[in-house]
Each structure stands twice: as C-alpha cells, then as structure tokens.
Design an enzyme around this catalytic site. Structure first.
Site, PDB file in Angstrom:
ATOM      1  N   LYS A  25       0.831  -1.201   0.005  1.00  0.00           N
ATOM      2  CA  LYS A  25       0.049  -0.092  -0.134  1.00  0.00           C
ATOM      3  C   LYS A  25       0.867   1.389   0.012  1.00  0.00           C
ATOM      4  CE  LYS A  25      -4.506   0.422   0.414  1.00  0.00           C
ATOM      5  NZ  LYS A  25      -5.706  -0.372  -0.398  1.00  0.00           N
ATOM      6  N   GLY A  42     -25.488   1.221   4.631  1.00  0.00           N
ATOM      7  CA  GLY A  42     -24.762   1.816   3.630  1.00  0.00           C
ATOM      8  C   GLY A  42     -25.046   1.502   2.148  1.00  0.00           C
ATOM      9  N   GLY A  61     -23.861   2.695  -0.925  1.00  0.00           N
ATOM     10  CA  GLY A  61     -22.773   3.368  -1.486  1.00  0.00           C
ATOM     11  C   GLY A  61     -22.807   2.613  -2.848  1.00  0.00           C
ATOM     12  N   VAL A  63     -20.870  -0.191  -3.923  1.00  0.00           N
ATOM     13  CA  VAL A  63     -20.896  -1.647  -3.690  1.00  0.00           C
ATOM     14  C   VAL A  63     -22.422  -2.097  -3.765  1.00  0.00           C
ATOM     15  CG1 VAL A  63     -20.253  -3.812  -2.727  1.00  0.00           C
ATOM     16  CG2 VAL A  63     -18.657  -2.020  -2.897  1.00  0.00           C
ATOM     17  N   TYR A 106     -25.035  -0.384  -4.195  1.00  0.00           N
ATOM     18  CA  TYR A 106     -25.754  -0.007  -5.514  1.00  0.00           C
ATOM     19  C   TYR A 106     -25.938  -1.395  -6.599  1.00  0.00           C
ATOM     20  CZ  TYR A 106     -27.249   2.612  -9.646  1.00  0.00           C
ATOM     21  OH  TYR A 106     -27.794   3.164 -10.896  1.00  0.00           O
TER      22      TYR A 106
END
Ligand code: NAD
Length: 354
Positions: free
Chosen positions: A79, A179, A181, A183, A185
C-alpha cells in the site's frame, strides 16, 4: 521506534519518499512479496501526523496480503499513502514524482486507486511507471471495482445462506444493508433478482435517493439498522460496525457485507461464534475488486486477448467456495471464521516460503 513497533509482524520493506520541490511526502509499505508482487492502492489523506500515516499504510498493506492470499492470487500485499489534503494539495508533478518512486521498486510494488486518488491522478503516476493497474476508462482496464466486489459479496452471502438455512438462493430472506454506496448499488440488483427483501440505510440522503429511483427497498434510519428483524446483516459502510454495543442488537443469523475491518476487535469474532451466528470474514468476501484487477494484470492487451469481463467475474464467483470452506472449517474446529481465514492465509504463505 519503527522496528520496535513492527517487530512482531513480517513487514518486508517500508519506503519513505520525499521531494520538497514538489512537496511530496509518501510512504510505501511492502508487507509481503512471498506470493508475488505487493499490490495495493495509493491513498491520499490529510493525516494528523506522520505516525498516523505510517500506522495506516502498515495496517492497509497487511490487509492486502491477507486479501490476495485468501483469494489464492499470486500477489503479495502493499500500500502507499501520500500525506496531504486531496482537495487542495494535488499537483500533476507530485503524482509523477510518486510514479518515479514506484518505478524504482522495479515491480515489487504495484499501485492502484484508493481513497483520495482518482483516474486523473493515476494517469500522472503512469507517465513514470508501468507498475500501475485499474485506471478507469483506459483501454484494457478492469474498470470500477465495485460491481466485482458486489458480485463476490453476493456469492459469499449465498454460501452463508446455504450453510445456515440449507437453501441455494436468498429467496424470501430479509437483508439489513448498512450503507447504500457504490458496492450496495450493484449488490441490491443481485439480491432482488434472487428474491430477497432489503431494508437499507445511509447517512447521505443523495445515496438513498439514487437507490430509490432504481429499486424498491425499505429505508430505515442509520441508528435503527441494528434492530430490524432480518436474516442477514450486511455491513457495507465503514469499519468496526460490529462491536460490543451493536452485536447484541443484531437479529440476523448471518453477518456478511462489503465493508473492510467489520469487527471492532478480534474478541467480537469469538462472541459471534458463541452466539451461534455466521460471520463471513470481510477480506475474503469483499475481494472481488482485487480479483477483477488481477485479471487486468494477468491478461494484458499487449500480450494476450486482454481483460475479459466474464472470465474475471467467473473467478470472482469462486468467493462463494472460499467462504464455504471457511465456514466448514470453523464448524469443524469450533474456531471463529475470522481466525480460520487468518490461519489459511498464514499456512499458504508459510508453504510458499518453504
Ligand atoms: P461508498 O463510500 O461508495 O459507500 C459507503 C456508504 O456508506 C456511503 O454512501 C456513506 O454515506 C455510507 N455510510 C457511512 N457511514 C454510515 C453509517 N454510519 N450508516 C449508514 N451509512 C453510512 O463505499 P463503497 O465503495 O460502496 O464501499 C463500501 C465498503 O466496502 C467500504 O467499507 C469499503 O472500504 C469496502 N470495500 C469496497 C470495495 C469496492 O470495490 N468499492 C472493495 C472492498 C471493500
């Protein structure tokens, strides 16, 4: 102080990248390259301190090792974080300079998008390195990871349902979706097509409106989602939503969702097992986006027929098998699922290292 803080972890390499001319302060962490190059996005965030940035990059890179290994990808975990406010501190030169640092790592680290960076930033990084994936809109790109993540969560949920209720579909079950958002959706479409009923919530009215325009789902208040009568509780917002205050309220038999770091602490996983509930480990069920981007790397347009959506999504579907294996082993060994997932990863890395 840094070596002291990571002495119990197997981090391989931490690189501090600095250029005062372009105001770049970035940290790249390679947690593990045992299974392959360390892959993980580049996050830009206005960290309160350098220590906070270091803690974040270490935690996130380790998470990537586990996510790749549980999905049996030939990738390690890495990362990068760029310290700065993504709203005001972005310049093309800064991302190009970051790209030069990535290039210097010779492919041991492969970067991608993360919180605070977008396709435009990635295009700047790409001017200086080829070790980059997932630039939305570019030829051969695997695109937005959210549909693939949703597809993986859906198949992971189905395995949980099979394990708990013996059914092959989610038909007739109620999902509490925390949630609404990106994903969620895509996830909602699969769940409704499978015959599920959904009760959702979000703190953002715009997200609720976007869903309401397309689908028929029930909406509840964010603080009530833990109390609704449901069969599956699906954390798909932020981390640590399963904790000592919320777990006693959850009425579902199954906890399965897209969010990262769902359990506030490891002890919660033991409590889930004691209560006889099923928990799909977060990094195993939400690996669809990573598997999807893996296909971009494995089938480059230059040397093969290129990224193929169907082939990638068929691979993502195998998340269902991974979750089944984890649930079966957890039942056999009477060990929480999150510990079983960690053990599978650690066994895999140990074997590869030998
Ligand atoms: P997103 O930001 O598009 O959606 C998250 C939603 O949660 C937002 O609409 C936000 O308003 C809402 N939210 C925040 N706090 C809330 C609360 N307390 N109650 C109800 N809603 C709340 O993110 P996403 O891309 O859909 O990802 C969802 C989760 O899955 C995140 O934890 C993310 O890290 C994880 N994840 C996403 C992907 C991916 O491909 N997008 C891959 C792996 C993991």
């Amino acid at each position: 102080m840094i070596f002291e803080s990571i002495k119990n972890e197997a981090f391989e390499q931490i690189i501090f990248c600095h250029d005062s001319q372009v105001d770049l302060r970035a940290i790249v962490a390679l947690h593990s390259t045992v299974l392959g190059p360390a892959v993980g996005g580049c996050r830009m965030w206005n960290y309160a301190s350098e220590a906070e940035a270091l803690t974040d990059v270490l935690r996130l890179s380790k998470g990537m090792t586990y996510k790749a290994a549980i999905s049996e990808l030939n990738w390690g975990g890495g990362k990068a974080v760029i310290i700065g406010d993504p709203k005001i501190d972005k310049t093309e030169r800064k991302f190009e300079r970051f790209g030069e640092f990535v290039e210097r790592l010779g492919g041991h680290y492969i970067t991608a998008k993360d919180v605070g960076t977008n396709a435009e930033d990635l295009k700047c990084i790409k001017r200086k390195t080829s070790h980059i994936l997932g630039i939305e809109g570019e030829t051969g790109s695997s695109g937005d990871p959210s549909p693939a993540t949703a597809w993986g969560v859906f198949h992971g949920m189905r395995s949980c349902v099979k394990h708990t209720y013996g059914a092959n579909t989610i038909k007739g079950l109620t999902i509490a979706l925390q949630g609404l958002g990106s994903v969620s959706y895509y996830l909602i479409e699969h769940l409704l097509a499978d015959g599920a009923k959904i009760i959702g919530c979000d703190i953002d009215q715009e997200k609720i409106n976007r869903i309401a325009q397309k689908y028929h789902i029930e909406i509840t208040r964010p603080d009530s989602i833990y109390d609704v009568a449901c069969d599956i509780f699906s954390p798909s917002a932020l981390g640590a939503s399963i904790n000592e205050n919320t777990l006693p309220r959850i009425r579902a038999k199954v906890i399965a969702g897209a969010a990262n770091n769902q359990l506030s602490m490891s002890e919660i996983g033991y409590e889930i097992l004691r209560k006889g509930l099923i928990y799909a480990p977060d990094y195993a069920i939400n690996a669809g986006g990573l598997i999807n981007i893996y296909h971009e790397k494995m089938f480059p347009a230059k040397f093969s027929e290129g990224y193929n959506h169907k082939r990638a999504f068929d691979h993502v579907e195998r998340i269902g098998i991974t979750i089944s294996e984890i649930l079966d082993r957890s039942k056999r060994e009477k060990i929480p699922t999150h510990k079983i997932a960690d053990t599978i990863v650690e066994e895999r890395i140990k074997k590869a290292r030998k």
